[in-house]
Design an enzyme around this catalytic site. Structure first.
Site, PDB file in Angstrom:
ATOM      1  N   ASP A  82      34.075  33.119  36.394  1.00 54.78           N
ATOM      2  CA  ASP A  82      34.921  33.635  37.471  1.00 54.78           C
ATOM      3  C   ASP A  82      35.847  34.699  36.913  1.00 54.78           C
ATOM      4  OD1 ASP A  82      35.764  33.764  40.093  1.00 54.78           O
ATOM      5  OD2 ASP A  82      36.249  31.638  40.231  1.00 54.78           O
ATOM      6  N   HIS A  84      37.275  42.855  40.093  1.00 58.04           N
ATOM      7  CA  HIS A  84      37.738  41.486  40.309  1.00 58.04           C
ATOM      8  C   HIS A  84      36.753  40.437  39.825  1.00 58.04           C
ATOM      9  CE1 HIS A  84      41.325  42.549  42.656  1.00 58.04           C
ATOM     10  NE2 HIS A  84      40.611  43.596  43.018  1.00 58.04           N
TER      11      HIS A  84
END
Length: 459
Positions: free
Chosen positions: A364, A157
């Site tokens: 991110d 992730h």
């Protein structure tokens, strides 16, 4: 497949907290598990004097969880140490903050061995196992050592760092080699996937063709699979009584001004200092418009025992205080800075009330706040998403105002552009982004990954 077994560091449904306190990943995994007669295994978040492997089972909202307590040394070395002081900064390109300690690496390996030893008896022969995130990279290899022949997938992730950055990790090649215990590995973007491939090919002697990465006798199917949100659910949440009340409250408190919103964990990867500086640049360059807007920054604390997170909190408090002191007036404060979390319903109302959202991480893996903001908007009068081009979400949400968060000028220009944007253009941009997050939602993400996992040949 009889069940889906999800394994992750923390198990949100077992925390006893309100659903609204869960992060985007927790919400997504909960939604995925409801589709199966599955099990979610991980750390309870609690500390015990001696690790026993005793499992606590819990069933809540259609999801069964199984959790174990860890020793204080495990938490310090595995979680606070290797996961959050070594891998997290490294994977977000902050090698200046990464700490390479043998004790951290040893605790990380030991704790993953303990997880594997504990969960193995819970895995039935037909189950598919889905391991989540950087906390548990070697878990698949430990399950194989204990005789697990099931299909095992891994999803990352976070970003995967470029080869030369990863080489700063002393045990990089050994860590990567353990990942060949998995049948499928998923990444949010092709950039992260290609970085992983480059390391294996250039540093380990592997080969890559047709989506399959080979090293020796082992092979992994690699896929790009960007995580989504439950778009319809969040859009409905934005129309709930709680969200409507919050929206009304925020618009009344705005007193006719345009509200910008940022919602981020208190983390150096989120670009909060750079965001404040970009907003300050706007205030300086646009004195005639400065009192027409304000920033509501919601930043719940995270990993408060790690020194780098203590530093970022101190820096933001000082920066927001300086900006407010320099620019505030009797009837207006440029930054409302809040260090606490809110329920998903409240956040949906905040998003709907906002004229724009600032989602500007320095790096991110995805960033689900960007997608939640889009889902929460009023289709007749949507707000504008200002999004870092270094967030994984930027690959999908190309109709956002994409910015370089390191550039205060770009952030300032984007704020000015958003304020001046016509309703017609706002609607056009929003519709394209909404269609994307509706189409590639959390169910699409789960289906794409599990379909690939189930079509793989088990080890």
């Amino acid at each position: 497949m009889s069940r889906l077994i999800v394994i992750s560091n923390r198990v949100a449904a077992a925390t006893g907290g309100a659903a609204g306190s869960q992060g985007g990943l927790a919400v997504a995994l909960t939604a995925a598990l409801r589709e199966y007669r599955g099990l979610w295994f991980g750390w309870s978040g609690e500390v015990t004097d001696e690790f026993t492997g005793q499992i606590t089972f819990h069933r809540e909202d259609g999801v069964t969880t199984a959790t174990v307590d860890l020793e204080e040394q495990d938490v310090e070395e595995y979680y606070n140490g290797y996961a959050n002081r070594t891998l997290w900064p490294l994977f977000h390109y902050r090698i200046d903050l990464a700490e390479y300690e043998r004790g951290f690496a040893g605790g990380y390996q030991r704790t993953n061995e303990r997880f594997a030893e504990t969960v193995t008896p819970l895995i039935e022969p037909d189950d598919a196992v889905w391991v989540q995130d950087y906390h548990m990279i070697p878990l698949g290899a430990e399950l194989r050592k204990r005789g697990c022949r099931n299909r095992i997938g891994f999803f990352l992730h976070t970003p995967w760092p470029p080869r030369r950055l990863l080489l700063t990790l002393p045990e990089a090649s050994d860590l990567v080699s353990t990942m060949f215990a998995y049948d499928v590995i998923g990444f949010h973007t092709n950039e992260w996937l290609q970085s992983f491939v480059e390391f294996v090919v250039m540093e380990c002697g592997g080969s890559f063709a047709d989506g399959v990465l080979r090293l020796g006798e082992r092979q992994i199917r690699l896929i790009v699979c960007p995580i989504g949100i439950d778009c319809e659910d969040f859009a409905a949440l934005a129309r709930s009584d709680e969200a409507r009340d919050t929206c009304t409250q925020m618009r009344e408190s705005a007193n006719g001004r345009a509200m910008m919103v940022g919602v981020d964990r208190l983390d150096y990867s989120k670009g909060l200092e750079e965001r404040f500086l970009g907003y300050e640049r706007f205030l300086i360059e646009n004195p005639e418009e400065r009192k027409e807007v304000f920033l509501l920054q919601i930043a719940p604390p995270s990993r408060g025992t790690v020194e780098s997170y203590q530093r970022i909190r101190s820096a933001l408090e000082g920066l927001s205080g300086r900006i407010n002191g320099a620019h505030a007036d009797l009837d207006w404060v440029p930054i409302r800075y809040v260090n606490q979390g809110y329920s998903r319903g409240v956040l949906a109302g905040v998003y709907r009330a906002a004229r724009m959202a600032l989602v500007t991480p320095l790096r991110d893996g995805m960033n689900l706040v960007a997608k939640e903001f889009v889902a929460a908007q009023d289709p007749e009068d949507p707000g504008v998403l200002i999004l870092s081009r270094f967030a994984g979400a930027a690959v999908q949400l190309t109709d956002a105002l994409l910015v370089n968060p390191y550039s205060a000028e770009e952030l300032s220009d984007a704020i000015r552009t958003a304020l001046a944007m016509s309703r017609e253009e706002r609607i056009r941009r929003w519709r394209t982004m909404f269609d994307n997050i509706q189409r590639e939602d959390v169910m699409w993400w789960r289906q794409r990954f599990t379909d690939t996992l189930l079509s793989s040949v088990p080890t």
